[in-house]
Design an enzyme around this catalytic site. Structure first.
Site, PDB file in Angstrom:
ATOM      1  CD  GLU A  50      16.057  18.351 -16.650  1.00  0.00           C
ATOM      2  OE1 GLU A  50      16.976  17.535 -16.819  1.00  0.00           O
ATOM      3  OE2 GLU A  50      15.292  18.330 -15.664  1.00  0.00           O
ATOM      4  CE  LYS A 119      19.910  16.265 -15.153  1.00  0.00           C
ATOM      5  NZ  LYS A 119      18.510  15.877 -15.439  1.00  0.00           N
ATOM      6  CB  CYS A 156      17.204  18.787 -13.057  1.00  0.00           C
ATOM      7  SG  CYS A 156      15.797  17.929 -12.258  1.00  0.00           S
ATOM      8  N   GLY A 313     -19.991   2.162  -8.346  1.00  0.00           N
ATOM      9  CA  GLY A 313     -18.938   1.957  -7.358  1.00  0.00           C
ATOM     10  C   GLY A 313     -18.067   3.194  -7.204  1.00  0.00           C
ATOM     11  CB  ILE A 314     -15.737   4.122  -4.440  1.00  0.00           C
ATOM     12  CG1 ILE A 314     -15.055   5.399  -3.953  1.00  0.00           C
ATOM     13  CG2 ILE A 314     -14.755   2.966  -4.471  1.00  0.00           C
ATOM     14  CD1 ILE A 314     -15.982   6.441  -3.437  1.00  0.00           C
ATOM     15  CB  THR A 416     -12.425   3.061 -13.312  1.00  0.00           C
ATOM     16  OG1 THR A 416     -13.050   1.786 -13.474  1.00  0.00           O
ATOM     17  CG2 THR A 416     -12.993   4.034 -14.336  1.00  0.00           C
ATOM     18  CD  GLU A 421     -10.329  -2.564  -7.800  1.00  0.00           C
ATOM     19  OE1 GLU A 421     -11.414  -2.496  -7.189  1.00  0.00           O
ATOM     20  OE2 GLU A 421     -10.153  -2.092  -8.938  1.00  0.00           O
ATOM     21  CE  LYS A 540      -5.345 -10.790 -14.201  1.00  0.00           C
ATOM     22  NZ  LYS A 540      -6.493 -10.761 -13.265  1.00  0.00           N
TER      23      LYS A 540
END
Length: 571
Positions: A50, A119, A156, A313-314, A416, A421, A540
């Site tokens: 498309e 379309k 689509c 950290g992870i 990250t 969070e 935020k």
């Protein structure tokens, strides 16, 4: 033009490629290269995806007359290529006509455009807002006669709704349906596509070829995984996921076939040759989607390398692994920025992670800048209690250092923060939220853990990183902490992540009410608090970097809540 002996054999190449939005010349060059490849494989026809020449989704670029002219010029140039006697082409492009600006395809063969199709069903939900820039085709147009075969070409969304387009094409004489798509990834999407196409095959009685785009475009990931469902409702072929490829499939006309379910046809087409690739399981698919999204965002936007804060950290660890897998170890710079609350374990874990990945690792202490800020603010803050404000100064010092490295060396900052969070505002504006792109923005915390464990035992196809344990087990096993005060853990201020993630998935993905979530076994006070945090963190998220879409409803494109919002469920 190839002679197909009464058109009883048709070799259709599906071009599952990675275009770049706005790079009309580059996309045309990619299409030409694919057509040469398909010709080498003996194809009669090449099916592109498309809006391929524009790149998908082009969004408001479609409102620029110069862009539309460039796309149509490329389409005409490409159609002229077919005068060489090689494969014909079906390729997507925006076209401006008297009836409006349309999301369109052209069919070209023998050096000329045989047909245009527009379309009809423009999606206007979730990540899609095509009604903003396109007009729907004025009517269902019939099949296109390509070398004696009547092809129906819905685009689509035309096969996703219940508007009967496939059935109408069958009734008007189509023998096979070829569908160009720009269908973005979310977890489990391949099965959803299969079911959509099977439903249409049942309705129209025709085989359907589903060609899907590949590549990252801002938040969206197009995963390819093109396929076909035969008129018998079985999988006719399956192309790979997350891999750019041109596959030729062979279709044979069965003149003895009983025809379609509605009895309008005396012949049918069967796929006799095509790939049968295995589709990855969910952890692998999510990881590869994040990897592809980061790679394409960095490369398509011209960044030579990236930098991130590696905290031990992870979240930063998995982002570092993704960056090395996507770009190579030489293109990642990891920076540890310790302060008085940074533990020895974190220093060791960050260094071990960087060493395992083979990337550059720098240590830049932030004691002096943080103390400088605190000293500067001493008089203004006199008489107040130390708390979150002082903690956030640490995060903002780190964010400033990363942006300074970015400015000095031209490296894009990888941010990250995970979805858990970002949902509840557990992130600092102009601090750890600084950055150009976030590969784990749409992964909840427990999904980050699952993908980290998966990566330690697998190397995904196309990854440039090493095998083995690239995320130290100590990072996975220890309690998560921002380390902004003594002995801090995330669970000091948040519910346990398994609880938080389930509540958030109920609120965000499923739009469930508080009573429904409580009925699942959650504490009412916890649910209402999480709902409140989710709403007040909207401001935020509006300022957050873009990131890969993994779930059905990501922040930004899919979930558009007002910042000023006093609604709370039940009060």
């Amino acid at each position: 033009m190839t002679d197909n002996t009464a058109s009883d054999i048709l070799r259709i190449a599906v071009a599952q490629l990675n275009p770049t939005v706005g790079d009309v010349a580059g996309n045309l060059a990619k299409a030409r290269e694919a057509r040469v490849d398909a010709a080498r494989q003996g194809a009669d026809l090449v099916l592109f995806t498309e809006l391929f020449l524009a790149g998908y989704p082009p969004e408001d670029l479609v409102l620029k007359p110069a862009f539309l002219k460039a796309c149509e010029r490329a389409a005409k140039d490409f159609s002229g290529d077919t005068a060489d006697g090689g494969p014909g082409v079906i390729i997507g492009t925006p076209l401006k006509r008297k009836s409006g600006t349309h999301n369109s395809i052209i069919v070209a063969d023998g050096g000329k455009i045989l047909a245009e199709r527009y379309k009809l069903d423009l999606p206007n939900y979730g990540e899609f807002d095509e009604k903003r820039v396109f007009q729907a085709g004025p009517e269902i147009q019939g099949p296109v006669n390509f070398r004696g075969v009547r092809l129906g070409i819905p685009i689509c969304e035309d096969i996703w709704g219940d508007v009967g387009i496939c059935e109408t094409l069958a009734e008007s004489g189509a023998e096979i349906l070829l569908v160009p798509n720009g269908s973005p990834y979310y977890r489990g999407k391949v099965d959803v596509r299969h079911q959509i196409v099977i439903r249409q095959v049942i309705e129209c009685g025709l085989p359907i070829i589903y060609a899907n785009q590949l590549g990252g475009q801002d938040e969206l990931i197009f995963d390819g995984a093109s396929f076909a469902i035969g008129s018998d409702k079985t999988l006719a072929f399956q192309m790979s996921q997350f891999e750019e490829t041109v596959n030729v499939t062979t279709w044979k006309r069965n003149r003895a076939a009983a025809g379609s379910q509605n009895g309008n046809h005396s012949e049918g087409w069967v796929c006799s040759e095509g790939p049968m690739s295995k589709i990855p399981e969910k952890e692998e698919a999510d990881y590869r989607a994040c990897m592809l999204g980061l790679r394409d965002y960095v490369n398509k936007n011209g960044f030579k390398n990236v930098v991130l804060g590696l905290s031990g950290g992870i979240d930063s660890a998995i982002c570092a692994a993704l960056a090395v897998d996507a770009l190579g170890e030489e293109r990642l710079r990891a920076v540890m920025m310790p302060y008085r609350y940074t533990s020895k374990d974190s220093l060791k874990d960050a260094e071990d992670c960087a060493r395992a990945l083979g990337c550059r690792y720098d240590i830049v202490p932030i004691f002096e800048p943080v103390e400088g800020f605190l000293h500067t603010l001493t008089q203004l803050f006199e008489g107040t209690k130390e708390g979150i404000t002082e903690e956030n100064l640490q995060s903002r010092a780190r964010g400033t250092i990363l942006m300074a490295i970015s400015n000095k060396f031209g490296s894009m900052v990888v941010t990250t923060g995970n979805k858990s969070e970002m949902s509840v505002g557990y992130a600092t504006l102009y601090g750890d939220m600084n950055g150009g792109f976030n590969p784990i923005k749409d992964l909840y915390k427990m999904q980050v853990y699952a993908l980290s464990r998966w990566r330690n035992t697998h190397v995904p196809p196309g990854a440039l990183g090493p095998s083995g344990e690239v995320i130290p087990n100590n990072i996975i096993d220890k309690a998560p902490s921002a380390e902004l005060r003594e002995n801090q853990t995330d669970q000091d201020s948040l519910p346990p992540y398994p609880v938080l993630d389930d509540i958030l998935e109920c609120l965000v993905e499923n739009e469930m009410g508080v009573d429904e979530i409580v009925a699942r076994g959650h504490d009412r006070a916890t649910v209402t608090r999480v709902e409140h945090l989710l709403y007040i963190a909207e401001y935020k998220r509006r300022q957050a970097a873009p990131g890969v879409k993994i779930t059905k409803k990501n922040f930004g494109r899919d979930r558009r809540y007002p910042i000023t919002n006093r609604f709370r469920d039940g009060g």
